[in-house]
Scaffold this active site. Structure first.
Site, mmCIF file in Angstrom:
data_model
loop_
_atom_site.group_PDB
_atom_site.id
_atom_site.type_symbol
_atom_site.label_atom_id
_atom_site.label_comp_id
_atom_site.label_asym_id
_atom_site.label_seq_id
_atom_site.Cartn_x
_atom_site.Cartn_y
_atom_site.Cartn_z
ATOM 1 C CG PHE A 1 -2.165 -0.272 1.116
ATOM 2 C CD1 PHE A 1 -2.693 -1.225 0.107
ATOM 3 C CD2 PHE A 1 -3.297 0.600 1.649
ATOM 4 C CE1 PHE A 1 -4.030 -1.394 0.010
ATOM 5 C CE2 PHE A 1 -4.578 0.495 1.290
ATOM 6 C CZ PHE A 1 -5.192 -0.530 0.458
ATOM 7 C CD GLN B 1 -6.009 9.758 3.009
ATOM 8 O OE1 GLN B 1 -6.704 8.777 3.111
ATOM 9 N NE2 GLN B 1 -4.735 9.605 3.200
ATOM 10 C CG HIS C 1 -8.595 7.164 -2.233
ATOM 11 N ND1 HIS C 1 -8.140 6.558 -3.624
ATOM 12 C CD2 HIS C 1 -8.240 6.607 -1.427
ATOM 13 C CE1 HIS C 1 -8.010 5.359 -3.410
ATOM 14 N NE2 HIS C 1 -7.804 5.081 -2.118
ATOM 15 C CG LEU D 1 -12.156 3.710 -2.635
ATOM 16 C CD1 LEU D 1 -11.151 5.052 -2.409
ATOM 17 C CD2 LEU D 1 -11.868 2.824 -1.208
ATOM 18 C CD GLU E 1 -2.832 3.474 -1.284
ATOM 19 O OE1 GLU E 1 -3.497 4.544 -0.878
ATOM 20 O OE2 GLU E 1 -2.022 3.144 -0.400
ATOM 21 N NE ARG F 1 -5.124 5.845 0.410
ATOM 22 C CZ ARG F 1 -5.798 5.472 1.085
ATOM 23 N NH1 ARG F 1 -6.513 5.897 2.021
ATOM 24 N NH2 ARG F 1 -5.935 4.112 0.901
ATOM 25 C CG HIS G 1 -10.847 8.091 1.046
ATOM 26 N ND1 HIS G 1 -11.790 7.133 0.853
ATOM 27 C CD2 HIS G 1 -9.806 7.204 1.735
ATOM 28 C CE1 HIS G 1 -11.370 5.889 1.124
ATOM 29 N NE2 HIS G 1 -10.227 5.874 1.920
ATOM 30 N NE ARG H 1 -7.245 6.919 6.393
ATOM 31 C CZ ARG H 1 -7.385 5.876 5.584
ATOM 32 N NH1 ARG H 1 -7.170 4.668 5.969
ATOM 33 N NH2 ARG H 1 -8.318 5.859 4.595
HETATM 34 C C1 LIG Z 1 -15.245 3.444 0.685
HETATM 35 C C2 LIG Z 1 -13.911 3.574 1.891
HETATM 36 C C3 LIG Z 1 -13.135 2.479 1.893
HETATM 37 C C4 LIG Z 1 -12.260 2.441 2.744
HETATM 38 N N1 LIG Z 1 -11.227 1.474 2.840
HETATM 39 C C5 LIG Z 1 -10.341 1.512 3.752
HETATM 40 C C6 LIG Z 1 -9.326 0.339 3.881
HETATM 41 O O1 LIG Z 1 -9.242 -0.546 2.967
HETATM 42 N N2 LIG Z 1 -8.305 0.328 4.955
HETATM 43 C C7 LIG Z 1 -8.543 1.295 5.841
HETATM 44 O O2 LIG Z 1 -7.814 1.055 6.832
HETATM 45 N N3 LIG Z 1 -9.412 2.240 5.887
HETATM 46 C C8 LIG Z 1 -10.318 2.194 4.757
HETATM 47 N N4 LIG Z 1 -11.107 3.324 5.136
HETATM 48 C C9 LIG Z 1 -11.518 4.017 6.184
HETATM 49 C C10 LIG Z 1 -12.222 3.016 7.334
HETATM 50 O O3 LIG Z 1 -12.995 2.270 6.470
HETATM 51 C C11 LIG Z 1 -12.931 4.114 8.276
HETATM 52 O O4 LIG Z 1 -12.037 5.088 8.856
HETATM 53 C C12 LIG Z 1 -13.436 3.522 9.530
HETATM 54 O O5 LIG Z 1 -13.923 2.055 9.122
HETATM 55 C C13 LIG Z 1 -14.281 4.190 10.297
HETATM 56 O O6 LIG Z 1 -15.060 3.452 11.380
HETATM 57 P P1 LIG Z 1 -15.520 3.914 12.747
HETATM 58 O O7 LIG Z 1 -15.906 2.826 13.499
HETATM 59 O O8 LIG Z 1 -14.752 4.966 13.202
HETATM 60 O O9 LIG Z 1 -16.849 4.696 11.882
HETATM 61 P P2 LIG Z 1 -17.963 4.175 11.020
HETATM 62 O O10 LIG Z 1 -17.859 2.552 10.333
HETATM 63 O O11 LIG Z 1 -18.210 5.207 9.965
HETATM 64 O O12 LIG Z 1 -19.398 4.327 11.900
HETATM 65 C C14 LIG Z 1 -19.847 5.467 12.288
HETATM 66 C C15 LIG Z 1 -21.044 5.072 13.247
HETATM 67 O O13 LIG Z 1 -21.586 6.133 13.981
HETATM 68 C C16 LIG Z 1 -22.852 6.313 13.932
HETATM 69 N N5 LIG Z 1 -23.150 7.538 14.104
HETATM 70 C C17 LIG Z 1 -22.623 8.820 13.685
HETATM 71 N N6 LIG Z 1 -23.353 9.841 14.112
HETATM 72 C C18 LIG Z 1 -24.220 9.597 14.979
HETATM 73 C C19 LIG Z 1 -25.090 10.313 15.860
HETATM 74 N N7 LIG Z 1 -25.184 11.544 15.772
HETATM 75 N N8 LIG Z 1 -25.964 9.374 16.485
HETATM 76 C C20 LIG Z 1 -25.958 8.088 16.372
HETATM 77 N N9 LIG Z 1 -25.313 7.356 15.693
HETATM 78 C C21 LIG Z 1 -24.254 8.130 14.990
HETATM 79 C C22 LIG Z 1 -23.240 5.284 12.580
HETATM 80 O O14 LIG Z 1 -24.529 5.195 12.652
HETATM 81 C C23 LIG Z 1 -22.233 4.533 12.603
HETATM 82 O O15 LIG Z 1 -22.739 3.397 13.178
HETATM 83 C C24 LIG Z 1 -12.255 3.501 3.770
HETATM 84 C C25 LIG Z 1 -13.216 4.241 3.868
HETATM 85 C C26 LIG Z 1 -14.120 4.288 2.927
HETATM 86 C C27 LIG Z 1 -15.252 5.354 2.938
#
Ligand SMILES: Cc1cc2nc3c(=O)[nH]c(=O)nc-3n(C[C@H](O)[C@H](O)[C@H](O)COP(=O)(O)OP(=O)(O)OC[C@H]3O[C@@H](n4cnc5c(N)ncnc54)[C@H](O)[C@@H]3O)c2cc1C
Length: 573
Positions: free
Chosen positions: A118, A236, A238, A248, A251, A284, A349, A384
């Protein structure tokens, strides 16, 4: 009024990993999520998760120190080195843990977890489950949550509930208010600890790979309650998203060898000083900027986009390792990625900034912890590395959970806050009622889209003072127009028009933090590129930006970066 030992806001990877700790310790815990947990944005993660597993033979071996050094350099030296060291030391054990829970990682021929190269990393360090890594991880974790809850019965899920406000007194969390989207009713929750795991703020931007739910309002409720936001200007972009929809294209595709081509079928990254050695797997920020430069030079295909070419990788490897890319390109761009190049453009991203915490996930308010993309611990600094944020969710999700358990165990239960919570609930109900009854001329969705354009046009990949200041003025204008909003649909159940007004109110404050941080950071570092200050300036800006809320408006200040392991140096690839 509901009452819990702890409340986790967010059902993505960070929230569920924290929930696992609380459930293991038999804490009575609520998990509140505005969508069903497995619809969180974590489900969309594609390319993989980093750890020095050493599963791919190399002359020298990988270890946590090399992972930490790459992460620090990748962060353009803005990442806190104590937090980065903590994450890299724990990386392998957290991945084996989720593997043993059943996460179906892709395998080498010997049967080990496979790893791919990566951007910005000296080793093939990114473990993956084809190109659906987030899907595999989130389902595995959710299964474990269900299993443990069968035994302990201490988790209660509030799915499709939206948290609108935190209640803080004497710098300690007392409770929160949430809206049940199914009924339209507001309810009060009493608790001694919360973990905010609400994900990123990608949807401040119109062109984004993020789910529509990634609005940043989870950061806003913490900010309104007195927690700090940190380094919000670092967004960031992408390099490879499908032209038009901005879905997306991982990568991992470039990690597997895909080329980026201009209209002359040239691998143009070779023509730029900062990407000519690492080419497609330079970090990136660098690749995105050089793509925009190439488009501006007039070398875009059809004047619009660049090409990501997978064809030379071969059908077998493409189908086996990048099935999601083939499916997305086929369904959303009508492209057969095995035989045709994919049209791509850079888009928003990831949110490097977030709620300010220390390396223990603790905010400045007692009992409030944050983890995952909503938090700024900070392990990503100014940029990142791909694969580090899935890692961040499970490492810091578990740390936030453990520290919450510790905090609750050492603390006397507060019994005297019921009145405070009831009065906050009344106040919030009145505020919501007034918003709901608004019948002005402005339309919620139009204003949201206007905010999206301001962010893309004025605080995008290349930034400069006049443009940022204009963006700030335009955001203020949109905020004022929110006072004249009209809610046309008056039903209470799943009223998305009203719900999006609440999202907009939160998002605009977060957008303001991005823009104001960017105006004051008069240097270029990582993803934050100022055409008027194109050099990094360690003397004046090797420091975190802090944004705090006041009723009169946002206040900016700064705090030092935790160094001590790797000395800042020029960032070359
Ligand atoms: C398309 C894509 C591909 C990616 N690929 C990679 C990868 O290959 N490798 C990597 O390391 N990272 C990757 N990332 C980044 C990574 O996936 C995310 O940073 C990470 O999964 C975020 O997880 P999280 O648990 O912090 O939040 P999220 O999974 O975004 O969850 C947020 C939660 O908060 C809840 N929520 C938000 N606001 C409120 C509110 N006010 N009240 C109640 N609930 C709320 C939502 O319902 C949800 O359940 C990618 C991101 C994207 C967008």
């Amino acid at each position: 009024m509901y009452e819990f030992d702890a409340i986790i806001i967010g059902g993505g990877l960070a929230g569920l990993r924290a929930a696992y700790e609380l459930a293991s310790n038999k804490m009575k815990t609520a998990v509140i999520s505005k969508v069903y947990p497995i619809r969180s944005h974590s489900i969309a993660a594609q390319g993989g998760i980093n750890a020095p597993l050493n599963n791919i033979e190399r002359e020298v071996s990988d270890d946590w120190e090399k992972h930490a050094q790459d992460t620090i350099k990748g962060s353009d030296y803005l990442g806190d080195q104590d937090a980065i060291i903590k994450m890299c030391k724990e990386a392998a054990s957290r991945i084996y843990e989720i593997e043993h829970w059943g996460c179906p990682f892709s395998r080498t021929v010997e049967g080990r977890i496979n790893q791919r190269p990566f951007g910005g990393q000296g080793f093939p360090r990114t473990a993956y489950a084809a190109d659906r890594t987030g899907h595999a991880m989130l389902h595995t974790l959710y299964e474990q949550i269900i299993r443990i809850n069968e035994e302990n019965k201490c988790l209660t899920f509030f799915d499709e509930w939206f948290v609108t406000r935190l209640i803080v007194e004497d710098n300690s969390i007392r409770g929160l208010i949430a809206l049940d989207l199914k009924t339209g009713n507001l309810e009060a929750f009493k608790t001694d600890a919360i973990i905010i795991a609400t994900g990123g703020a990608g949807r401040l931007y119109g062109k984004s790979t993020n789910a529509l739910i990634n609005t940043g309002t989870g950061m806003a409720i913490a900010y309104w309650a007195g927690a700090y936001l940190k380094d919000m200007e670092f967004i960031q972009f992408h390099p490879t998203t499908l032209y038009g929809t901005n879905i997306l294209v991982t990568e991992g595709a470039r990690g597997e060898g895909a080329y980026l081509l201009n209209s002359h079928r040239e691998r143009f990254l070779a023509n730029y000083e900062d990407s000519k050695r690492s080419m497609e797997i330079a970090p990136r920020d660098i690749v995105s900027r050089n793509m925009i430069r190439e488009i501006k030079k007039g070398n875009a295909v059809n004047g619009l986009y660049l090409h990501l070419d997978l064809r030379h990788i071969g059908k077998k490897a493409i189908i086996e390792k990048l099935p999601g890319v083939v499916e997305l390109a086929g369904k959303f761009a009508g492209i057969d990625a095995v035989n045709e190049p994919i049209p791509v453009e850079p888009a928003q991203h990831y949110t490097m900034g977030g709620i300010d915490t220390d390396a223990d996930c603790q905010t400045i308010i007692k009992g409030i912890y944050a983890a995952g993309e909503a938090a700024c611990v900070s392990v990503h600094g100014a940029n990142r590395l791909g694969g580090n944020s899935l890692l961040e969710t499970i490492v810091f999700g578990s740390i936030a959970g453990e520290n919450t358990v510790r905090y609750l165990s050492s603390k006397k239960k507060s019994n005297d806050s019921a009145l405070l919570i009831e009065s906050a609930a009344e106040e919030e109900k009145e505020k919501i009622r007034q918003l709901f009854e608004k019948d002005g001329k402005e339309n919620v969705f139009t204003l949201f889209e206007e905010m999206n354009s301001v962010m893309w046009n004025n605080a995008g990949i290349f930034r400069e003072e006049a443009q940022l200041k204009e963006g700030c003025k335009n955001l203020k204008g949109i905020k004022e127009r929110c006072n004249n909003i009209g809610i046309r649909y008056k039903g209470k159940r799943f009223n998305f028009e009203f719900y999006w007004l609440l999202e907009l109110i939160g998002s605009i404050d977060i957008a303001e933090a991005v823009v104001m941080g960017a105006i004051e950071r008069k240097e270029s570092r990582g993803s934050h590129f100022r055409t008027d200050f194109p050099k990094r300036d360690d003397e004046n800006y090797l420091k975190h930006t802090i944004a705090s809320y006041s009723p009169e408006g946002l206040i900016l200040s700064y705090k030092p970066v935790t160094l001590g392991y790797v000395e800042p140096a020029e960032r070359k690839y």
